[in-house]
Design a protein around this motif. Structure first.
Motif, short mmCIF file in Angstrom:
data_model
loop_
_atom_site.label_atom_id
_atom_site.label_comp_id
_atom_site.label_asym_id
_atom_site.label_seq_id
_atom_site.Cartn_x
_atom_site.Cartn_y
_atom_site.Cartn_z
N TYR A 1 -11.32 16.58 -4.19
CA TYR A 1 -11.65 15.19 -3.28
C TYR A 1 -10.73 13.90 -4.00
O TYR A 1 -10.87 13.79 -5.25
CB TYR A 1 -13.40 14.79 -3.70
N ILE A 2 -10.07 13.08 -3.19
CA ILE A 2 -9.52 11.96 -3.66
C ILE A 2 -10.00 10.77 -2.89
O ILE A 2 -9.95 10.86 -1.80
CB ILE A 2 -8.02 12.03 -3.76
N GLY A 3 -10.66 9.93 -3.48
CA GLY A 3 -11.24 8.79 -2.68
C GLY A 3 -10.31 7.47 -3.62
O GLY A 3 -10.25 7.55 -4.72
N PHE A 4 -10.25 6.52 -2.32
CA PHE A 4 -9.72 5.26 -2.77
C PHE A 4 -10.82 4.22 -2.41
O PHE A 4 -11.61 4.16 -1.38
CB PHE A 4 -8.63 4.81 -1.67
N GLU A 5 -11.04 3.49 -3.25
CA GLU A 5 -12.13 2.24 -3.24
C GLU A 5 -11.89 1.11 -4.02
O GLU A 5 -11.76 1.02 -5.05
CB GLU A 5 -13.41 2.72 -3.81
N PRO A 6 -11.32 0.00 -3.35
CA PRO A 6 -10.73 -1.22 -3.85
C PRO A 6 -11.83 -1.88 -4.76
O PRO A 6 -11.50 -2.79 -5.65
CB PRO A 6 -10.15 -2.05 -2.95
N ASN A 7 -13.25 -1.91 -4.47
CA ASN A 7 -14.13 -2.41 -5.08
C ASN A 7 -14.61 -2.03 -6.44
O ASN A 7 -15.12 -1.03 -6.43
CB ASN A 7 -15.37 -2.73 -4.31
N ALA A 8 -14.26 -2.57 -7.61
CA ALA A 8 -14.55 -2.15 -8.80
C ALA A 8 -15.91 -1.72 -8.99
O ALA A 8 -16.26 -0.98 -9.67
CB ALA A 8 -13.70 -2.83 -10.02
N ALA A 9 -16.76 -2.56 -8.34
CA ALA A 9 -18.27 -2.26 -8.54
C ALA A 9 -18.71 -1.04 -7.94
O ALA A 9 -19.62 -0.44 -8.42
CB ALA A 9 -19.10 -3.53 -7.94
N PRO B 1 -9.46 3.33 -8.11
CA PRO B 1 -9.66 1.74 -7.87
C PRO B 1 -8.76 0.97 -7.37
O PRO B 1 -8.10 0.17 -7.86
CB PRO B 1 -10.17 1.20 -9.21
N MET B 2 -8.56 1.12 -6.06
CA MET B 2 -7.36 0.68 -5.24
C MET B 2 -7.38 0.73 -3.76
O MET B 2 -8.23 1.73 -3.43
CB MET B 2 -5.83 1.00 -5.80
N ALA B 3 -7.01 -0.04 -2.85
CA ALA B 3 -6.65 0.13 -1.71
C ALA B 3 -5.60 0.88 -1.08
O ALA B 3 -4.45 0.47 -1.52
CB ALA B 3 -6.80 -1.21 -1.05
N PRO B 4 -5.67 1.87 -0.25
CA PRO B 4 -4.51 2.54 0.16
C PRO B 4 -3.80 1.44 1.45
O PRO B 4 -4.65 1.05 2.04
CB PRO B 4 -5.09 3.93 1.15
N GLY B 5 -2.72 1.56 1.27
CA GLY B 5 -2.19 0.58 2.41
C GLY B 5 -0.65 1.13 2.85
O GLY B 5 -0.29 2.32 2.36
N ASP B 6 0.23 0.29 3.56
CA ASP B 6 1.66 0.79 4.04
C ASP B 6 2.51 0.29 2.88
O ASP B 6 3.94 0.41 3.50
CB ASP B 6 1.80 0.18 5.39
N HIS B 7 2.19 -0.46 1.82
CA HIS B 7 2.95 -1.11 1.19
C HIS B 7 2.51 -1.31 -0.19
O HIS B 7 1.41 -1.39 -0.28
CB HIS B 7 3.83 -2.39 1.71
N ASP B 8 3.34 -1.47 -1.10
CA ASP B 8 2.82 -1.79 -2.78
C ASP B 8 2.40 -3.24 -2.99
O ASP B 8 3.16 -3.79 -2.17
CB ASP B 8 3.83 -1.58 -3.78
N GLY B 9 1.30 -3.90 -3.43
CA GLY B 9 1.18 -5.04 -3.65
C GLY B 9 -0.23 -5.29 -4.17
O GLY B 9 -0.97 -4.44 -4.59
N VAL B 10 -0.70 -6.57 -3.93
CA VAL B 10 -2.03 -6.99 -4.11
C VAL B 10 -2.46 -7.51 -2.99
O VAL B 10 -1.90 -8.16 -2.43
CB VAL B 10 -1.75 -8.15 -5.31
N ALA B 11 -3.86 -7.41 -2.70
CA ALA B 11 -4.52 -7.86 -1.53
C ALA B 11 -5.71 -8.58 -1.92
O ALA B 11 -6.27 -8.13 -2.86
CB ALA B 11 -4.63 -6.70 -0.61
N ALA B 12 -6.36 -9.40 -0.91
CA ALA B 12 -7.51 -10.08 -1.15
C ALA B 12 -8.48 -9.28 -0.48
O ALA B 12 -8.61 -8.89 0.83
CB ALA B 12 -7.34 -11.49 -0.49
N LEU B 13 -9.46 -8.63 -1.23
CA LEU B 13 -10.74 -8.00 -0.55
C LEU B 13 -11.67 -9.02 -0.40
O LEU B 13 -12.20 -9.65 -1.11
CB LEU B 13 -11.14 -7.11 -1.60
N LEU B 14 -11.90 -9.35 0.98
CA LEU B 14 -12.87 -10.41 1.59
C LEU B 14 -14.23 -9.79 1.28
O LEU B 14 -14.64 -8.95 2.11
CB LEU B 14 -12.48 -10.78 2.74
N MET B 15 -15.07 -10.28 0.67
CA MET B 15 -16.72 -10.02 0.36
C MET B 15 -17.44 -11.08 1.30
O MET B 15 -17.42 -12.16 1.04
CB MET B 15 -17.08 -10.07 -1.05
N HIS B 16 -18.10 -10.53 2.24
CA HIS B 16 -19.22 -11.28 3.11
C HIS B 16 -20.40 -11.49 2.68
O HIS B 16 -21.21 -12.26 3.30
CB HIS B 16 -19.00 -10.64 4.48
N ASN B 17 -21.08 -10.79 1.69
CA ASN B 17 -22.19 -11.06 1.22
C ASN B 17 -22.24 -11.13 -0.26
O ASN B 17 -21.41 -10.55 -0.98
CB ASN B 17 -23.24 -10.11 1.80
#
Length: 186
Positions: free
Chosen positions: A56-64, A85-101
């Motif tokens: 199993y390999i999981g990707f989860e950008p939220n460190a909590a 602890p990262m988001a899989p995407g179509d390019h390398d970089g840094v992204a904003a994880l938008l938290m709604h609550n």
């Protein structure tokens, strides 16, 4: 476990259909199970129960969430699965994880601006993003057999980042597609 006040949402079953799907797909597959959007590890636990020897390999950008999953695995004496602890995407970089609550493990968090029909963003966390294809060789002991995408709108980007892997391995895909919220979302 309830760890640092996290884990209560796992007391209910939001996806009763998942167990039979995993039983069919994981037991027929010889490959690894890759999940984009591991959140609090519910699918990881289900996969472990169905096929404990599966990779199993999981990707989860939220460190909590990653911290919670690590505690979940420790409490259940689960070794082997890896959660990145990262988001899989179509390019390398840094992204904003938008938290709604205000909950640190917000399951509605997304990388896609205004994806949730103007829902108020409580806070933003900067997270690394990387294409799966670029790091697959260092992660995989075998081919990919099953991919689950539950990236709250970032699923297409995650899939684009694993085009070479999916062409090579032809894995089964489990797609969790949230509501479009509005007609302009495609």
């Amino acid at each position: 476990p309830v760890y640092r006040e996290k884990g209560n949402p796992k007391l209910g079953d939001r996806e009763p259909w998942m167990d039979p799907v995993l039983q069919v797909l994981l037991l027929r597959s010889q490959g690894a199970f890759v999940e984009a959007g591991a959140n609090l590890g519910a699918t990881l636990l289900r996969a472990y129960v169905v096929a404990p020897a599966s990779s199993y390999i999981g990707f989860e950008p939220n460190a909590a969430c990653v911290g919670y999953i690590n505690e979940l695995m420790r409490e259940n004496d689960i070794t082997g699965p890896r959660v990145l602890p990262m988001a899989p995407g179509d390019h390398d970089g840094v992204a904003a994880l938008l938290m709604h609550n205000p909950e640190s493990t917000d399951r509605t968090a997304t990388l896609i601006p205004d994806f949730d029909q103007g829902q108020q963003v409580e806070r933003t966390i900067m997270v690394p993003r990387v294409p799966f294809d670029r790091i697959a060789d260092g992660l995989l002991e075998k081919n990919v057999g099953v991919v689950r995408l539950d990236a709250n709108g970032g699923d297409l980007e995650a899939l684009r980042g694993m085009v070479n892997t999916t062409r090579r391995d032809r894995p089964a895909l489990i797609l969790h597609l949230p509501p479009l919220y509005r007609p302009t979302n495609t």
